[in-house]
Design an enzyme around this catalytic site. Structure first.
Site, PDB file in Angstrom:
ATOM      1  N   SER A 136       0.697  -1.249   0.076  1.00  0.00           N
ATOM      2  CA  SER A 136      -0.110   0.091  -0.100  1.00  0.00           C
ATOM      3  C   SER A 136       0.837   1.166  -0.089  1.00  0.00           C
ATOM      4  O   SER A 136       2.006   1.193   0.416  1.00  0.00           O
ATOM      5  CB  SER A 136      -0.995   0.081   1.217  1.00  0.00           C
ATOM      6  OG  SER A 136      -1.677  -0.998   1.224  1.00  0.00           O
TER       7      SER A 136
HETATM    8  N1  SAH Z   1      -0.871  -4.556   3.798  1.00  0.00           N
HETATM    9  C1  SAH Z   1      -0.182  -4.973   2.641  1.00  0.00           C
HETATM   10  C2  SAH Z   1      -1.050  -4.458   1.508  1.00  0.00           C
HETATM   11  C3  SAH Z   1      -1.280  -5.932   0.663  1.00  0.00           C
HETATM   12  S1  SAH Z   1      -2.375  -5.784  -0.572  1.00  0.00           S
HETATM   13  C4  SAH Z   1       1.227  -4.243   2.717  1.00  0.00           C
HETATM   14  O1  SAH Z   1       1.234  -3.275   3.508  1.00  0.00           O
HETATM   15  O2  SAH Z   1       1.848  -4.617   1.835  1.00  0.00           O
HETATM   16  C5  SAH Z   1      -3.442  -7.061   0.152  1.00  0.00           C
HETATM   17  C6  SAH Z   1      -3.185  -8.244   0.241  1.00  0.00           C
HETATM   18  O3  SAH Z   1      -4.433  -8.725   0.608  1.00  0.00           O
HETATM   19  C7  SAH Z   1      -2.847  -9.283  -1.104  1.00  0.00           C
HETATM   20  O4  SAH Z   1      -1.530  -9.392  -0.742  1.00  0.00           O
HETATM   21  C8  SAH Z   1      -3.805 -10.306  -1.267  1.00  0.00           C
HETATM   22  O5  SAH Z   1      -3.149 -11.430  -1.497  1.00  0.00           O
HETATM   23  C9  SAH Z   1      -4.401 -10.362   0.139  1.00  0.00           C
HETATM   24  N2  SAH Z   1      -5.789 -10.802   0.220  1.00  0.00           N
HETATM   25  C10 SAH Z   1      -6.815 -10.723  -0.662  1.00  0.00           C
HETATM   26  N3  SAH Z   1      -7.921 -11.453  -0.092  1.00  0.00           N
HETATM   27  C11 SAH Z   1      -7.182 -11.940   1.064  1.00  0.00           C
HETATM   28  C12 SAH Z   1      -7.949 -12.897   1.887  1.00  0.00           C
HETATM   29  N4  SAH Z   1      -9.377 -13.429   2.003  1.00  0.00           N
HETATM   30  N5  SAH Z   1      -7.354 -13.228   3.227  1.00  0.00           N
HETATM   31  C13 SAH Z   1      -5.925 -12.891   3.183  1.00  0.00           C
HETATM   32  N6  SAH Z   1      -5.402 -12.134   2.370  1.00  0.00           N
HETATM   33  C14 SAH Z   1      -6.100 -11.782   1.405  1.00  0.00           C
END
Ligand code: SAH
Length: 659
Positions: free
Chosen positions: A52
């Site tokens: 993010s």
């Molecule tokens: N907080 C992270 C942002 C990652 S983007 C950072 O700081 O880098 C969102 C993530 O959510 C992705 O990696 C995706 O694979 C994950 N995601 C999507 N649906 C999900 C679910 N149901 N359970 C766990 N992770 C999920």
């Protein structure tokens, strides 16, 4: 990153800022992205996912309202960055990621950094993590079609959940839920955002359809009864009017009474109704109550060109035509022209100079026109002083077109700054005031104000480099000091109307600005004149506005989105009264003031309007009755009409209004 991308945009939670400073973002991005690790944007990571944008991580963390003893669940650990930031602020962090590779990488990274209070699980986060529930806070970093029920259930009473939700998998509304009781949740919107999809049994399916059956959202809606009660109160207390020209302003004039200064705002820099109603009230103040000063959020030398025209003073020429810098339409528009013509006619009818209305610019963006004005004056009355001023102001000449770069260069120490030169020129001028007194008093006043603008602008561009509240405060302090100087110059009987944005005239202490350490003209006026200063704000629900998408881009006609459901604007809209005045200082029903004091959102559009990120870029929290003494409402509004500028050569010397 923390100063420029996060703190400067209004994140104030010191715990969040500290954690963001501590966690090295470069440890969480793929090798190929290393050089972009501190960019102001999300970045691609493994498995087609994203890390993010730092600002969003901070906004979400702040919205969670964390304390050191909290236990937090994060869904969508991705790179592990947000989990790492959260781990610096709380006791325990549990993070879930559905991609095994990402989960493994995240686990490894927090381990390498020795952040021992983070546990990463690979699985479907929409089901939460029952074994460790309940949580004090839950944050979801992926957007789902609705709020997963499991997460609501795993929230401690008093706990907070921040999650992007929305029917469209590409855009979502960032929502903050607080669990108030066993079955009671309150919901607040934090704005529009864009996250990767939340995929799981209570999120989207892999083919983009919601997996869980859609449930009614009833327990989560904002209590509509409260809104209805507030808008009824507004409806009972307001003074509706049919049109700007026919509005009866007698009661308003009585409320203003003996005030020395009336500050009239605007909720955008491009709404016709705000300009026209402000002019209507000002005409009344001049004609009925003897006001004789109008001070605007415009540049001093540019405004002085109009002042000379309406008071029959000697004309001057500026280095660049008046109001020809961005945002030109802010003052070079038909609504302004109509007022200026009225003022000239008024002044012809009132021969006593002290009763004539004068027009002054409060702002400090006119470095070069102000330098030109000072040199022109000295060339005429004191050639010797002109020569030394020319040398001193020459300090700026490499930066003529871009004073912000001057600020940066001066701060970097690679350049001697011009502070001493500008301070000296001003003090020389002030010393010789007596000698120059042979010249017209208005001329001396103008030249002193211009020299002051130069001194303040020099400081402004240096302070601006740091991008915090100091530059805002310096500018508003300057505008306020200019106002006081003008009042003094116009004599003991003088009374002024100030025209500036709501954010300058509404008491800053009653808004989010106060929390950021910012003050403004409205607040300083209140401290100076108490009840003898009267603040009027404007608002609108929807319509059109003249604005630009980015700085220095051309003005366009934009559609204003309907007001947010948690805003004061929405309460006004729900009265179903198209236009009204709302007295707030001494409301007929005292209940109105008290009830409206509980903070709501309020919208501010400047010269830039970005509807796509409206919530983050244009809404702020305020307590309306503490901010303004009166609020004026136009449910639907139209854009101001800019006057096409005659660029280049051939600008008539009667520019900008052909007077
Ligand atoms: N907080 C992270 C942002 C990652 S983007 C950072 O700081 O880098 C969102 C993530 O959510 C992705 O990696 C995706 O694979 C994950 N995601 C999507 N649906 C999900 C679910 N149901 N359970 C766990 N992770 C999920």
């Amino acid at each position: 990153m923390v100063e420029q991308q996060i703190a400067s945009r209004g994140v104030v939670d010191t715990g969040v800022l500290r954690a963001m400073r501590e966690v090295p973002r470069e440890c969480f991005v793929p090798e190929a992205m290393l050089e972009f690790a501190y960019e102001d944007s999300p970045l691609p990571i493994e498995e087609g996912q994203t890390i993010s944008q730092p600002y969003i991580v901070a906004v979400m963390a702040e919205a969670l309202g964390l304390s050191a003893e909290d236990r937090v669940l994060e869904i969508g650990a991705g790179s592990g960055y947000a989990a790492a930031v959260l781990s610096r602020m709380v006791r325990e962090v549990y993070a879930i990621e559905r991609h095994p590779l990402l989960a493994e990488l995240a686990r490894q990274r927090v381990k390498d950094l020795d952040y021992g209070n983070v546990e990463v699980l690979c699985g479907d986060g929409t089901l939460g993590w029952a074994e460790h529930a309940p949580f004090d806070a839950i944050v979801v970093a992926a957007g789902g079609p609705e709020i997963p029920k499991s997460l609501l259930e795993q929230l401690e009473i008093g706990g907070r959940l921040v999650i992007p939700v929305g029917d469209d998998a590409r855009f979502q509304e960032l929502v903050r839920i607080e669990r108030a009781g066993e079955h009671e949740y309150s919901r607040r919107s934090l704005g529009r955002v864009r996250f990767v999809p939340l995929i799981g049994s209570e999120g989207w399916s892999l083919d983009g359809m919601p997996v869980a059956p859609r449930r009614a959202r009833t327990p989560l809606q904002v209590v509509p009864e409260k809104r209805r009660r507030l808008s009824n109160l507004i409806a009972r207390n307001c003074e509706p009017f049919e049109s700007i020209e026919s509005a009866n302003l007698e009661a308003l004039m009585r409320r203003i009474g003996d005030a020395r200064v009336v500050l009239i705002g605007e909720a955008s820099h491009g709404t016709s109704e705000f300009y026209r109603m402000r002019a209507r009230i000002t005409r009344e103040l001049i004609a009925e109550l003897g006001f004789n000063v109008v001070a605007i959020e415009g540049d001093y030398p540019d405004t002085s060109v109009i002042d000379r025209a309406i008071r029959g003073r000697k004309r001057t020429e500026l280095r660049t035509p008046p109001f020809s810098r961005f945002p030109t339409w802010m003052w070079h528009n038909e609504e302004m022209e109509a007022f200026v013509r009225w003022a000239r006619t008024h002044n012809v009818k009132v021969p006593a100079p002290e009763r004539q209305v004068s027009l002054h610019g409060l702002d400090l963006y006119s470095l070069y026109n102000s330098i030109g004005a000072v040199l022109d004056f000295l060339d005429e009355v004191d050639p010797e002083a002109a020569a030394s001023a020319r040398v001193r102001y020459g300090c700026f000449s490499p930066w003529e077109t871009d004073p912000a770069t001057y600020g940066r260069a001066a701060v970097s120490g690679r350049l001697r700054d011009c502070e001493e030169d500008v301070v000296k020129t001003l003090s020389d001028l002030l010393e010789k005031r007596v000698k120059y007194a042979l010249v017209d008093g208005d001329e001396i006043f103008d030249v002193e104000r211009n020299a002051t603008v130069i001194r303040e602008a020099e400081r402004y561009y240096r302070v601006m480099y740091y991008g915090n509240h100091e530059s805002w405060n310096l500018r508003d302090r300057h505008m306020f000091e200019t106002l006081k100087a003008v009042l003094e110059h116009r004599g003991p009987q003088s009374r002024a109307v100030v025209w500036a944005h709501n954010s300058h005239v509404g008491n800053a202490a009653a808004t989010e600005m106060g929390m950021r350490g910012e003050f403004n003209i409205g607040q300083l006026a209140r401290e100076e004149w108490g009840p003898d200063s009267y603040r009027i704000g404007f608002g609108t629900h929807c319509g059109k506005v003249a604005a630009a998408s980015n700085w220095d881009e051309p003005v366009t006609l934009m559609t204003v989105r309907p007001s947010h459901e948690d805003s004061y604007e929405r309460l006004c809209h729900e009265t179903e009264i198209p236009a009204f005045l709302l007295p707030l200082r001494s409301a007929a029903e005292t209940g109105l003031r008290e009830e409206l004091l509980s903070p709501h959102l309020e919208r501010a559009i400047g010269v830039i309007y970005r509807p796509e990120t409206e919530m983050l870029s244009h809404y702020f929290q305020a307590a309306l009755p503490a901010q303004f003494d009166e609020f004026i409402w136009f449910d639907t509004s139209a854009a101001v009409t800019p006057i096409q500028s005659e660029k280049g050569s051939g600008v008539p010397d009667t520019y900008p209004f052909g007077l």
